[in-house]
Design a protein around this motif. Structure first.
Motif, PDB file in Angstrom:
ATOM      1  N   GLU A   1      86.229 113.192  21.557  1.00 28.31           N
ATOM      2  CA  GLU A   1      86.905 112.324  22.516  1.00 28.31           C
ATOM      3  C   GLU A   1      86.871 110.868  22.065  1.00 28.31           C
ATOM      4  N   LYS A   2      86.042 110.573  21.061  1.00 23.77           N
ATOM      5  CA  LYS A   2      85.892 109.209  20.563  1.00 23.77           C
ATOM      6  C   LYS A   2      86.525 108.993  19.202  1.00 23.77           C
ATOM      7  N   VAL A   3      86.692 110.059  18.425  1.00 23.34           N
ATOM      8  CA  VAL A   3      87.188 109.965  17.055  1.00 23.34           C
ATOM      9  C   VAL A   3      88.073 111.179  16.805  1.00 23.34           C
ATOM     10  N   PRO A   4      89.130 111.070  16.011  1.00 22.33           N
ATOM     11  CA  PRO A   4      90.053 112.191  15.835  1.00 22.33           C
ATOM     12  C   PRO A   4      89.398 113.498  15.386  1.00 22.33           C
TER      13      PRO A   4
ATOM     14  N   LEU B   1      83.395 102.646  14.549  1.00 20.63           N
ATOM     15  CA  LEU B   1      83.823 104.022  14.809  1.00 20.63           C
ATOM     16  C   LEU B   1      85.282 104.075  15.241  1.00 20.63           C
ATOM     17  N   GLU B   2      85.769 103.020  15.876  1.00 20.64           N
ATOM     18  CA  GLU B   2      87.153 103.018  16.346  1.00 20.64           C
ATOM     19  C   GLU B   2      88.157 103.073  15.209  1.00 20.64           C
ATOM     20  N   HIS B   3      87.757 102.729  13.989  1.00 19.95           N
ATOM     21  CA  HIS B   3      88.665 102.746  12.851  1.00 19.95           C
ATOM     22  C   HIS B   3      88.611 104.073  12.080  1.00 19.95           C
ATOM     23  N   CYS B   4      87.748 104.980  12.498  1.00 20.07           N
ATOM     24  CA  CYS B   4      87.471 106.175  11.702  1.00 20.07           C
ATOM     25  C   CYS B   4      88.364 107.351  12.075  1.00 20.07           C
ATOM     26  N   GLU B   5      88.757 108.092  11.067  1.00 23.84           N
ATOM     27  CA  GLU B   5      89.461 109.354  11.284  1.00 23.84           C
ATOM     28  C   GLU B   5      88.485 110.491  11.505  1.00 23.84           C
ATOM     29  N   ALA B   6      87.354 110.463  10.811  1.00 23.14           N
ATOM     30  CA  ALA B   6      86.382 111.543  10.927  1.00 23.14           C
ATOM     31  C   ALA B   6      84.977 110.968  10.981  1.00 23.14           C
ATOM     32  N   PHE B   7      84.120 111.588  11.792  1.00 21.18           N
ATOM     33  CA  PHE B   7      82.728 111.190  11.964  1.00 21.18           C
ATOM     34  C   PHE B   7      81.883 112.422  11.700  1.00 21.18           C
ATOM     35  N   LEU B   8      80.866 112.280  10.796  1.00 22.02           N
ATOM     36  CA  LEU B   8      80.124 113.450  10.332  1.00 22.02           C
ATOM     37  C   LEU B   8      78.611 113.258  10.491  1.00 22.02           C
ATOM     38  N   PRO B   9      78.087 113.221  11.710  1.00 20.59           N
ATOM     39  CA  PRO B   9      76.636 113.133  11.901  1.00 20.59           C
ATOM     40  C   PRO B   9      75.985 114.511  11.772  1.00 20.59           C
ATOM     41  N   ASN B  10      74.660 114.531  11.624  1.00 21.73           N
ATOM     42  CA  ASN B  10      73.978 115.819  11.686  1.00 21.73           C
ATOM     43  C   ASN B  10      73.721 116.179  13.146  1.00 21.73           C
ATOM     44  N   ALA B  11      73.207 117.375  13.376  1.00 18.54           N
ATOM     45  CA  ALA B  11      73.075 117.871  14.743  1.00 18.54           C
ATOM     46  C   ALA B  11      72.161 117.001  15.592  1.00 18.54           C
ATOM     47  N   GLY B  12      71.023 116.582  15.023  1.00 19.74           N
ATOM     48  CA  GLY B  12      70.108 115.753  15.791  1.00 19.74           C
ATOM     49  C   GLY B  12      70.733 114.447  16.215  1.00 19.74           C
ATOM     50  N   GLU B  13      71.430 113.808  15.292  1.00 23.72           N
ATOM     51  CA  GLU B  13      72.092 112.545  15.606  1.00 23.72           C
ATOM     52  C   GLU B  13      73.193 112.749  16.638  1.00 23.72           C
ATOM     53  N   ALA B  14      74.006 113.783  16.442  1.00 20.23           N
ATOM     54  CA  ALA B  14      75.137 114.025  17.341  1.00 20.23           C
ATOM     55  C   ALA B  14      74.680 114.304  18.763  1.00 20.23           C
TER      56      ALA B  14
ATOM     57  N   GLU C   1      72.280 126.468   9.239  1.00 17.91           N
ATOM     58  CA  GLU C   1      73.192 127.189  10.133  1.00 17.91           C
ATOM     59  C   GLU C   1      74.659 126.905   9.832  1.00 17.91           C
ATOM     60  N   GLY C   2      74.936 125.874   9.032  1.00 17.44           N
ATOM     61  CA  GLY C   2      76.324 125.563   8.686  1.00 17.44           C
ATOM     62  C   GLY C   2      76.813 124.315   9.382  1.00 17.44           C
ATOM     63  N   SER C   3      78.067 124.344   9.816  1.00 20.82           N
ATOM     64  CA  SER C   3      78.649 123.167  10.466  1.00 20.82           C
ATOM     65  C   SER C   3      79.735 123.589  11.444  1.00 20.82           C
ATOM     66  N   TYR C   4      80.018 122.694  12.371  1.00 18.58           N
ATOM     67  CA  TYR C   4      81.005 122.931  13.423  1.00 18.58           C
ATOM     68  C   TYR C   4      81.860 121.677  13.544  1.00 18.58           C
ATOM     69  N   ALA C   5      83.163 121.857  13.730  1.00 22.18           N
ATOM     70  CA  ALA C   5      84.067 120.703  13.805  1.00 22.18           C
ATOM     71  C   ALA C   5      85.108 120.901  14.891  1.00 22.18           C
ATOM     72  N   VAL C   6      85.550 119.762  15.431  1.00 20.94           N
ATOM     73  CA  VAL C   6      86.609 119.742  16.438  1.00 20.94           C
ATOM     74  C   VAL C   6      87.634 118.693  16.029  1.00 20.94           C
ATOM     75  N   ASP C   7      88.899 119.080  15.997  1.00 16.53           N
ATOM     76  CA  ASP C   7      89.992 118.143  15.799  1.00 16.53           C
ATOM     77  C   ASP C   7      90.510 117.756  17.177  1.00 16.53           C
ATOM     78  N   GLY C   8      90.168 116.545  17.618  1.00 14.21           N
ATOM     79  CA  GLY C   8      90.539 116.119  18.955  1.00 14.21           C
ATOM     80  C   GLY C   8      92.024 115.931  19.144  1.00 14.21           C
ATOM     81  N   ARG C   9      92.782 115.802  18.054  1.00 11.09           N
ATOM     82  CA  ARG C   9      94.232 115.605  18.165  1.00 11.09           C
ATOM     83  C   ARG C   9      94.948 116.907  18.474  1.00 11.09           C
ATOM     84  N   THR C  10      94.460 118.012  17.911  1.00 10.70           N
ATOM     85  CA  THR C  10      95.128 119.305  18.079  1.00 10.70           C
ATOM     86  C   THR C  10      94.343 120.276  18.952  1.00 10.70           C
ATOM     87  N   GLY C  11      93.052 119.989  19.172  1.00 11.43           N
ATOM     88  CA  GLY C  11      92.208 120.917  19.910  1.00 11.43           C
ATOM     89  C   GLY C  11      91.628 122.014  19.038  1.00 11.43           C
TER      90      GLY C  11
END
Length: 391
Positions: free
Chosen positions: A259-262, A228-241, A271-281
């Motif tokens: 806080e762990k991945v960009p 995970l430390e090498h990843c730019e994006a991490f895309l789990p489903n809601a249950g996993e996350a 319901e769709g999807s939700y994302a956070v860019d930790g670099r820009t907020g």
């Protein structure tokens, strides 16, 4: 999972995979406008002579998928169930590889193939049918192809799989050439497993996108996902996350993962999807698109492919979520995982007929797809693994 090696390239076949269904013929005449959509290159403005040889690299296991649909309920012990629909197609990692290729990305796949008819079919369907580069893949004499039977009913699916781990290649593989030069790579993370190629790809400038499978141990420890430390994006489903972050809300889980991945993307099904860019907020949320679902196999892989496409093309975060959700919604309306993946002609057709209520959110498609026309014919999953002669 096969290592990249220097085995000889796969020999050409004496037959071609064709379909009896007139909708799926790859030789059908295309409307000129849809020919333009089929040839659309989402990275065209970014390309230059010094670019990497591939847009995306991935590796994993290719299955022969046999899919039953139209079941009224789950099979009952001691009874025989008849399905109203059936399809066969390459599965496993082939789902995502096909989805990426159909969206115009130059895709390289490293995988093992059996030298049985299933393996021949999967190789031809991917290389000849989809234009996926298999130069880093290999055929293993005497190894039979893994098989998955998937049964779809009530919006869910039950799968039974069989296969054996592919033997490693003889002799040391040329690791410095593995993976090839690529803009991005897709990794499937697993507890306690490190794949050396992930770190190597990141070191050479590839952007790593990762999904994850179910943690059978029940520990759900992010520290057990070392790549995970090498990843730019991490895309789990809601249950996993939510399990990984010990939260009770998909949005809170995405914020914790950021806080762990960009970039953290949490998919929430209908319901769709939700994302956070930790670099820009920056945060973004896009609701799902209601469709009549036939088979959900591979929808998550198609979602990742859509998000990767938008990211490499430099789109805003919200547009990437919208496009990924759209491609996944289009895929569940067809049989199978790989051959249900949409391409630009299907995206263009959807955009021409979309309800007015959805047009504001997907307005970015106006600059991408040509107007008018009908969707081009595309190979789809059919009950057999392929006819030897055109019908």
């Amino acid at each position: 999972m096969p290592a990249c090696g220097n085995e000889p390239s796969h020999q050409s076949r004496e037959y071609t995979v064709t379909s009896r269904d007139s909708r799926t013929s790859r030789t059908a005449d295309l409307d000129p406008l849809d020919s333009a959509a089929a040839d659309l290159d989402p990275l065209g403005p970014l390309r230059d002579p010094l670019e990497p040889g591939f847009d995306v690299y991935l590796t994993g296991t290719v299955f022969l998928d046999i899919i039953f649909t139209g079941l009224d309920s789950a099979p009952v012990r001691g009874t025989e169930s008849w399905a109203r629909g059936m399809g066969s197609s390459p599965g496993g990692v082939a789902n995502m590889a096909t989805a990426l290729a159909r969206l115009g990305l130059r895709t390289s796949l490293a995988a093992a193939f059996g030298d049985d008819h299933y393996g021949e079919y999967c190789w031809d369907a991917l290389e000849q049918g989809e234009g996926i580069d298999l130069s880093m893949s290999r055929t293993i004499p005497g190894w039979h192809s893994p098989v998955t039977v998937s049964m779809a009913y009530e919006g869910e699916r039950t799968m039974v799989s069989h296969g054996h781990e592919a033997p490693p290649p003889a002799g040391p593989g040329p690791f410095p050439q593995c993976p090839p030069r690529t803009r991005a790579a897709v990794a499937s993370l697993a507890r306690g497993r490190t794949e050396p190629w992930v770190a190597e790809a990141a070191r050479r400038g590839a952007r790593i996108f990762a999904d994850v499978g179910w943690d059978e141990s029940g520990r759900w420890d992010l520290a057990a996902l070392p790549d995970l430390e090498h990843c730019e994006a991490f895309l789990p489903n809601a249950g996993e996350a939510m399990r990984y972050t010990r939260t009770d809300c998909p949005r809170a889980a995405a914020r914790a993962l950021a806080e762990k991945v960009p970039v953290a993307v949490v998919t929430m099904g209908a319901e769709g999807s939700y994302a956070v860019d930790g670099r820009t907020g920056e945060t973004a949320e896009v609701p799902g698109i209601a469709v009549e679902e036939l088979d959900p196999t591979g929808a998550g892989d198609v979602y990742v492919a859509g998000f990767v496409t938008g990211t490499l093309a430099g789109w805003p975060l919200g547009d990437r979520l919208a496009f990924a959700g759209l491609t996944a919604a289009l895929s569940v309306q067809e049989f199978g995982g790989s051959l249900s993946a949409p391409g630009w002609p299907e995206v263009a057709h959807w955009w021409r007929t979309v309800p007015e209520t959805l047009r504001p959110r997907y307005g970015f498609l106006d600059a991408l797809v040509p107007p008018g026309g009908e969707p081009a014919s595309r190979r789809r999953a059919v009950p057999t693994i392929g006819f030897r002669h055109p019908v």
